[in-house]
Write a protein that holds these residues in place. Structure first.
Motif, PDB file in Angstrom:
ATOM      1  N   ALA A   1       2.421  50.332  45.872  1.00 32.53           N
ATOM      2  CA  ALA A   1       2.902  48.986  45.523  1.00 32.53           C
ATOM      3  C   ALA A   1       1.904  47.934  45.990  1.00 32.53           C
ATOM      4  N   ASN A   2       1.427  48.062  47.226  1.00 32.20           N
ATOM      5  CA  ASN A   2       0.445  47.104  47.740  1.00 32.20           C
ATOM      6  C   ASN A   2      -0.843  47.153  46.935  1.00 32.20           C
ATOM      7  N   GLU A   3      -1.251  48.351  46.536  1.00 38.13           N
ATOM      8  CA  GLU A   3      -2.463  48.495  45.736  1.00 38.13           C
ATOM      9  C   GLU A   3      -2.305  47.773  44.401  1.00 38.13           C
ATOM     10  N   MET A   4      -1.149  47.917  43.788  1.00 33.67           N
ATOM     11  CA  MET A   4      -0.901  47.259  42.513  1.00 33.67           C
ATOM     12  C   MET A   4      -0.760  45.743  42.654  1.00 33.67           C
ATOM     13  N   LEU A   5      -0.209  45.317  43.771  1.00 30.28           N
ATOM     14  CA  LEU A   5      -0.087  43.880  44.015  1.00 30.28           C
ATOM     15  C   LEU A   5      -1.455  43.222  44.183  1.00 30.28           C
TER      16      LEU A   5
END
Length: 305
Positions: free
Chosen positions: A177-181
């Motif tokens: 999720a953090n990578e996509m954010l």
């Protein structure tokens, strides 16, 4: 930044704008392509504007409520830091949903906002029945003499980046999720008085209340960082309900900031959650909790070497 919503958004008029259109829940890597385009327009001297909605279309048309990755206040804070000139949080109503796509462009984008350039994703739809698409938008751009910039979707690990995918990843794969954010999931809110328990065990913390309409990752301990006065400070945060401490506690974010001793009460603070360390748990006594906090910090510092 000018931040307008509800009736103020409907009454606002301006000219010569570059506009990004979208819901912007999560402000992920795909959204950031739109924002990069706006900031290039700003360097050319244009006013840059984000057109979004308060309530989601599904909430109005279908009913119910949906938690958001970022609250409207958090999005406004993010856009302000980025340098956006105007955030227009337009009220989505059944009347607005019935607006023909051609009327939305001619009345809202052209007449009200004086659009000169528009940035949208390749799957953008608008107007009654979602009849408007990027092909129609390009045609209307030619008619009304504004540029249309269509940006392709981004993918990570074979998945198209979207707010829907990130919602799933927040619960099951926080690091993805953090990578996509594109930047760490954060909470922005006021530091409130807690029970001052942290001071008594040598780990003074700041407490931030989590809005009930904010979508959360799993409760637990996270490596974090806090943005203060132009700097990031290392920190460690507990998201949850403090099960070891007696009494009922609403969901909150409790953060111990390393190497900082200032008074932050009543200040609005950005706390980024970097990665998950362990689930929230109830300890047998305060000494066990204190030892675990010490171990958590040691583990965090060791992993960051």
């Amino acid at each position: 930044m000018i931040y307008l919503k509800n009736e103020e958004a409907k009454q606002f008029h301006t000219m010569g704008t570059a506009i990004a259109l979208g819901k912007f829940d999560g402000i992920h890597l795909g959204h950031q392509l739109l924002l990069d385009g706006l900031l290039k327009e700003k360097k050319k001297g244009r006013k840059v504007l984000i057109f979004t909605f308060g309530a989601s279309p599904n909430e109005v048309l279908v009913g119910g409520t949906k938690k958001n990755i970022y609250t409207p206040e958090e999005k406004a804070y993010y856009f302000s830091r980025l340098g956006i000139d105007i955030l227009l949080e337009y009220p989505f109503t059944k009347e607005f949903a019935a607006c023909a796509p051609e009327d939305f462009v001619s009345q809202c984008l052209v007449k009200q906002l004086g659009v000169r350039s528009v940035y949208v994703g390749s799957d953008f739809h608008f107007g009654k029945g979602r009849r408007g698409n990027v092909a129609l938008l390009k045609s209307l751009g030619e008619q009304y003499h504004f540029e249309v910039n269509i940006l392709a979707k981004k993918t990570i690990h074979g998945k198209v980046i979207s707010s829907t995918v990130i919602r799933d990843m927040l619960e099951s794969h926080f690091h993805i999720a953090n990578e996509m954010l594109g930047s760490p999931y954060f909470l922005y809110g006021t530091v409130v008085h807690g029970n001052h328990f942290g001071h008594t065990i040598g780990y003074p913390t700041i407490n931030q209340i989590v809005p009930e309409y904010k979508l959360l990752p799993p409760y637990g301990v996270y490596a974090s960082r806090v943005w203060l006065d132009g700097y990031y400070y290392k920190s460690i945060s507990n998201l949850g309900k403090k099960p070891t401490i007696q009494g009922k506690h609403q969901i909150g974010l409790e953060t111990y900031i390393l190497d900082y001793n200032g008074n932050l009460y009543d200040r609005d603070i950005q706390t980024d959650l970097l990665y998950f360390i362990r689930p929230e748990e109830k300890f047998s006594d305060i000494e066990a909790l204190k030892e675990q906090i010490k171990d958590d910090i040691s583990l965090m510092l060791e992993q960051e070497k």
